[in-house]
Design a protein around this motif. Sequence first.
Motif, PDB file in Angstrom:
ATOM      1  N   ILE A   9       0.913  -1.046  -0.035  1.00  0.00           N
ATOM      2  CA  ILE A   9       0.074  -0.002   0.079  1.00  0.00           C
ATOM      3  C   ILE A   9       0.769   1.418   0.045  1.00  0.00           C
ATOM      4  CG2 ILE A   9      -1.726   1.285   1.480  1.00  0.00           C
ATOM      5  CD1 ILE A   9      -2.962  -1.200   2.316  1.00  0.00           C
ATOM      6  N   ALA A  10       1.850   1.373   0.737  1.00  0.00           N
ATOM      7  CA  ALA A  10       2.931   2.375   0.693  1.00  0.00           C
ATOM      8  C   ALA A  10       3.402   2.729  -0.375  1.00  0.00           C
ATOM      9  CB  ALA A  10       3.935   2.259   1.955  1.00  0.00           C
ATOM     10  N   PHE A  11       3.974   1.430  -0.959  1.00  0.00           N
ATOM     11  CA  PHE A  11       4.616   1.640  -2.507  1.00  0.00           C
ATOM     12  C   PHE A  11       3.704   2.322  -3.256  1.00  0.00           C
ATOM     13  CE2 PHE A  11       5.501  -0.304  -6.671  1.00  0.00           C
ATOM     14  CZ  PHE A  11       6.833   0.400  -6.744  1.00  0.00           C
ATOM     15  N   LEU A  12       2.198   1.682  -3.545  1.00  0.00           N
ATOM     16  CA  LEU A  12       1.308   2.134  -4.344  1.00  0.00           C
ATOM     17  C   LEU A  12       1.037   3.660  -4.251  1.00  0.00           C
ATOM     18  CD1 LEU A  12      -0.468   0.732  -6.312  1.00  0.00           C
ATOM     19  CD2 LEU A  12      -2.193   0.645  -4.769  1.00  0.00           C
ATOM     20  N   GLN A  13       0.923   4.108  -2.883  1.00  0.00           N
ATOM     21  CA  GLN A  13       0.850   5.286  -2.422  1.00  0.00           C
ATOM     22  C   GLN A  13       1.973   6.198  -3.008  1.00  0.00           C
ATOM     23  OE1 GLN A  13      -1.547   7.205  -0.965  1.00  0.00           O
ATOM     24  NE2 GLN A  13      -0.242   9.270  -0.672  1.00  0.00           N
ATOM     25  N   GLY A  14       2.956   5.927  -3.000  1.00  0.00           N
ATOM     26  CA  GLY A  14       4.233   6.747  -3.501  1.00  0.00           C
ATOM     27  C   GLY A  14       4.221   6.934  -5.096  1.00  0.00           C
ATOM     28  N   VAL A  15       3.650   6.022  -5.779  1.00  0.00           N
ATOM     29  CA  VAL A  15       3.611   5.882  -7.239  1.00  0.00           C
ATOM     30  C   VAL A  15       2.478   6.631  -7.766  1.00  0.00           C
ATOM     31  CG1 VAL A  15       3.501   4.565  -9.228  1.00  0.00           C
ATOM     32  CG2 VAL A  15       5.163   3.806  -7.275  1.00  0.00           C
ATOM     33  N   HIS A  26      -6.731   3.507  -6.839  1.00  0.00           N
ATOM     34  CA  HIS A  26      -5.998   2.024  -6.514  1.00  0.00           C
ATOM     35  C   HIS A  26      -6.096   1.486  -5.097  1.00  0.00           C
ATOM     36  CE1 HIS A  26      -4.233   3.251 -10.565  1.00  0.00           C
ATOM     37  NE2 HIS A  26      -3.550   1.850 -10.529  1.00  0.00           N
ATOM     38  N   ALA A  27      -6.230   2.516  -4.045  1.00  0.00           N
ATOM     39  CA  ALA A  27      -6.320   2.059  -2.887  1.00  0.00           C
ATOM     40  C   ALA A  27      -7.519   1.385  -2.531  1.00  0.00           C
ATOM     41  CB  ALA A  27      -6.189   3.164  -1.867  1.00  0.00           C
ATOM     42  N   VAL A  28      -8.510   1.638  -3.241  1.00  0.00           N
ATOM     43  CA  VAL A  28     -10.220   1.137  -3.142  1.00  0.00           C
ATOM     44  C   VAL A  28     -10.163  -0.175  -3.964  1.00  0.00           C
ATOM     45  CG1 VAL A  28     -12.224   1.486  -3.643  1.00  0.00           C
ATOM     46  CG2 VAL A  28     -11.006   3.506  -2.797  1.00  0.00           C
ATOM     47  N   ILE A  29      -9.441  -0.242  -5.079  1.00  0.00           N
ATOM     48  CA  ILE A  29      -9.574  -1.340  -6.025  1.00  0.00           C
ATOM     49  C   ILE A  29      -8.668  -2.566  -5.533  1.00  0.00           C
ATOM     50  CG2 ILE A  29      -9.146  -2.089  -8.330  1.00  0.00           C
ATOM     51  CD1 ILE A  29     -10.235   0.609  -9.173  1.00  0.00           C
ATOM     52  N   LEU A  30      -7.621  -2.201  -5.208  1.00  0.00           N
ATOM     53  CA  LEU A  30      -6.495  -3.190  -5.097  1.00  0.00           C
ATOM     54  C   LEU A  30      -6.709  -4.326  -4.001  1.00  0.00           C
ATOM     55  CD1 LEU A  30      -3.775  -4.639  -6.152  1.00  0.00           C
ATOM     56  CD2 LEU A  30      -2.770  -3.180  -4.480  1.00  0.00           C
ATOM     57  N   PRO A  31      -7.258  -3.487  -2.764  1.00  0.00           N
ATOM     58  CA  PRO A  31      -7.495  -4.472  -1.640  1.00  0.00           C
ATOM     59  C   PRO A  31      -8.695  -5.291  -1.999  1.00  0.00           C
ATOM     60  CG  PRO A  31      -6.970  -2.465  -0.714  1.00  0.00           C
ATOM     61  CD  PRO A  31      -7.042  -2.245  -2.176  1.00  0.00           C
ATOM     62  N   ALA A  32      -9.853  -4.813  -2.692  1.00  0.00           N
ATOM     63  CA  ALA A  32     -10.941  -5.603  -3.306  1.00  0.00           C
ATOM     64  C   ALA A  32     -10.440  -6.835  -4.004  1.00  0.00           C
ATOM     65  CB  ALA A  32     -11.882  -4.840  -3.898  1.00  0.00           C
ATOM     66  N   LEU A  33      -9.537  -6.526  -5.082  1.00  0.00           N
ATOM     67  CA  LEU A  33      -9.154  -7.487  -5.916  1.00  0.00           C
ATOM     68  C   LEU A  33      -8.362  -8.738  -5.257  1.00  0.00           C
ATOM     69  CD1 LEU A  33      -8.054  -5.428  -9.056  1.00  0.00           C
ATOM     70  CD2 LEU A  33      -9.985  -6.696  -8.814  1.00  0.00           C
ATOM     71  N   LEU A  34      -7.636  -8.243  -4.277  1.00  0.00           N
ATOM     72  CA  LEU A  34      -6.747  -9.277  -3.640  1.00  0.00           C
ATOM     73  C   LEU A  34      -7.496  -9.827  -2.435  1.00  0.00           C
ATOM     74  CD1 LEU A  34      -3.500  -7.192  -3.731  1.00  0.00           C
ATOM     75  CD2 LEU A  34      -4.123  -9.096  -5.051  1.00  0.00           C
ATOM     76  N   HIS A  35      -8.755  -9.372  -2.190  1.00  0.00           N
ATOM     77  CA  HIS A  35      -9.669  -9.974  -1.258  1.00  0.00           C
ATOM     78  C   HIS A  35      -9.001  -9.648   0.297  1.00  0.00           C
ATOM     79  CE1 HIS A  35     -12.036 -11.897  -3.885  1.00  0.00           C
ATOM     80  NE2 HIS A  35     -11.011 -12.372  -4.420  1.00  0.00           N
ATOM     81  N   TRP A  36      -8.303  -8.579   0.402  1.00  0.00           N
ATOM     82  CA  TRP A  36      -7.649  -8.234   1.744  1.00  0.00           C
ATOM     83  C   TRP A  36      -8.793  -7.588   2.804  1.00  0.00           C
ATOM     84  CZ3 TRP A  36      -2.835  -4.700   0.302  1.00  0.00           C
ATOM     85  CH2 TRP A  36      -2.100  -5.608  -0.497  1.00  0.00           C
ATOM     86  N   ALA A  37      -8.903  -7.887   3.794  1.00  0.00           N
ATOM     87  CA  ALA A  37      -9.914  -7.677   4.701  1.00  0.00           C
ATOM     88  C   ALA A  37      -9.383  -6.738   5.712  1.00  0.00           C
ATOM     89  CB  ALA A  37     -10.375  -8.822   5.579  1.00  0.00           C
ATOM     90  N   LEU A  38      -9.043  -5.616   4.992  1.00  0.00           N
ATOM     91  CA  LEU A  38      -8.608  -4.565   5.768  1.00  0.00           C
ATOM     92  C   LEU A  38      -9.626  -3.654   6.883  1.00  0.00           C
ATOM     93  CD1 LEU A  38      -6.194  -2.668   3.356  1.00  0.00           C
ATOM     94  CD2 LEU A  38      -5.496  -4.258   4.936  1.00  0.00           C
ATOM     95  N   ASP A  39      -9.066  -3.492   7.849  1.00  0.00           N
ATOM     96  CA  ASP A  39     -10.167  -2.844   8.869  1.00  0.00           C
ATOM     97  C   ASP A  39      -9.758  -1.256   8.908  1.00  0.00           C
ATOM     98  OD1 ASP A  39     -11.906  -2.189  10.859  1.00  0.00           O
ATOM     99  OD2 ASP A  39     -10.723  -3.044  12.475  1.00  0.00           O
ATOM    100  N   GLU A  40     -10.503  -0.386   8.296  1.00  0.00           N
ATOM    101  CA  GLU A  40     -10.364   1.107   8.033  1.00  0.00           C
ATOM    102  C   GLU A  40     -10.625   1.711   9.311  1.00  0.00           C
ATOM    103  OE1 GLU A  40     -11.835   2.856   4.858  1.00  0.00           O
ATOM    104  OE2 GLU A  40     -11.021   1.498   3.572  1.00  0.00           O
ATOM    105  N   ARG A  41     -11.445   0.968  10.392  1.00  0.00           N
ATOM    106  CA  ARG A  41     -11.761   1.389  11.778  1.00  0.00           C
ATOM    107  C   ARG A  41     -10.620   1.036  12.765  1.00  0.00           C
ATOM    108  NH1 ARG A  41     -16.515   4.238  11.653  1.00  0.00           N
ATOM    109  NH2 ARG A  41     -18.007   3.603   9.701  1.00  0.00           N
ATOM    110  N   GLY A  42      -9.590   0.339  12.302  1.00  0.00           N
ATOM    111  CA  GLY A  42      -8.569  -0.128  13.265  1.00  0.00           C
ATOM    112  C   GLY A  42      -7.736   0.674  13.841  1.00  0.00           C
ATOM    113  N   ILE A  43      -7.187   0.206  15.077  1.00  0.00           N
ATOM    114  CA  ILE A  43      -6.105   1.171  15.490  1.00  0.00           C
ATOM    115  C   ILE A  43      -4.903   1.634  14.991  1.00  0.00           C
ATOM    116  CG2 ILE A  43      -4.938  -0.407  16.846  1.00  0.00           C
ATOM    117  CD1 ILE A  43      -4.926   1.506  19.504  1.00  0.00           C
ATOM    118  N   THR A  44      -4.599   0.555  14.000  1.00  0.00           N
ATOM    119  CA  THR A  44      -3.345   0.897  13.243  1.00  0.00           C
ATOM    120  C   THR A  44      -3.550   1.686  12.012  1.00  0.00           C
ATOM    121  OG1 THR A  44      -3.470  -1.052  12.248  1.00  0.00           O
ATOM    122  CG2 THR A  44      -2.288  -1.037  14.255  1.00  0.00           C
TER     123      THR A  44
END
Length: 281
Positions: A9-15, A26-44
């Motif tokens: 994600i950091a590399f993608l952001q930089g580019v 890309h930040a919205v599409i890529l996690p969905a394509l890779l089926h990443w379960a990112l918790d946008e409300r998580g503490i990190t």
Amino acid sequence: MTTLQALIIAFLQGVTELFPVSSLGHAVILPALLHWALDERGITFLPFLVMLHVGTAAALLLYFWRDWLAIGAGVLGLADPLHVRESRHILLLIVVATIPAVVIGFAFESLLRALFGTPSIAAIFLMLNGLMLFAGERLRGRAAGRADRPIAELTIIDALIVGCWQCLAFLPGISRSGATMTGGLLRGIDHQASARFSFLIALPVILAATASQALKLHHAHVGFAALQPALLGALVAGITALASTAFLMRYFREHDNWALSPFAIYSIIAGAGSFVALRVF
């Protein structure tokens, strides 16, 4: 979020923050394509997001430090009268071009955020981003008689129009740099000058977004362990953004006739492919 996910994600952001292909899309599409379960409300997640922007802003400041130093010296009157007038005018242009994004961002944050979690919509806007870039190249000829204007010759109206183009980037899939460069081309400046002005006005916009997120972070209880992926992300995003900026400034200088076309083709193919993949899989 795993370390590998943070690095990607950091590399993608930089580019994609600087390439005209939409970092948000890309930040919205890529996690969905890779089926990443990112918790946008998580503490990190919040500190990670803040630090990504800090890394990108630091890269832009580092690359354009001479520009900002010259503007600062001129604004303070530490130069000859011509340079003082130019510097103050350029700073005014940057401020004017930033105002629309700040106003729209704060006024419609909740409404725009509702689009962030819809990857298929982001894919559609990514396709539209490609069409926008193609249109900018084709319509550029209508700015005849004003081609190759230096940034210092832009008017307040020019800056305001470019700033309004920048607001399109609140839609996930529309590139901020692509929109502002398209606006710049239509106001009669070449790709390199459009890119330089786009990157100059990017710094206050990114800093404003960072400050907004940092205020939320101030009220959260975040320990050092939660900050570790954020610090790693900032470093990766910053290095990648610096390399991307250096590449793009040279690229736009050497390919003025068709510079946005490859990014337009990529956006259309990536958007269409992602939309199909998201619908089928």
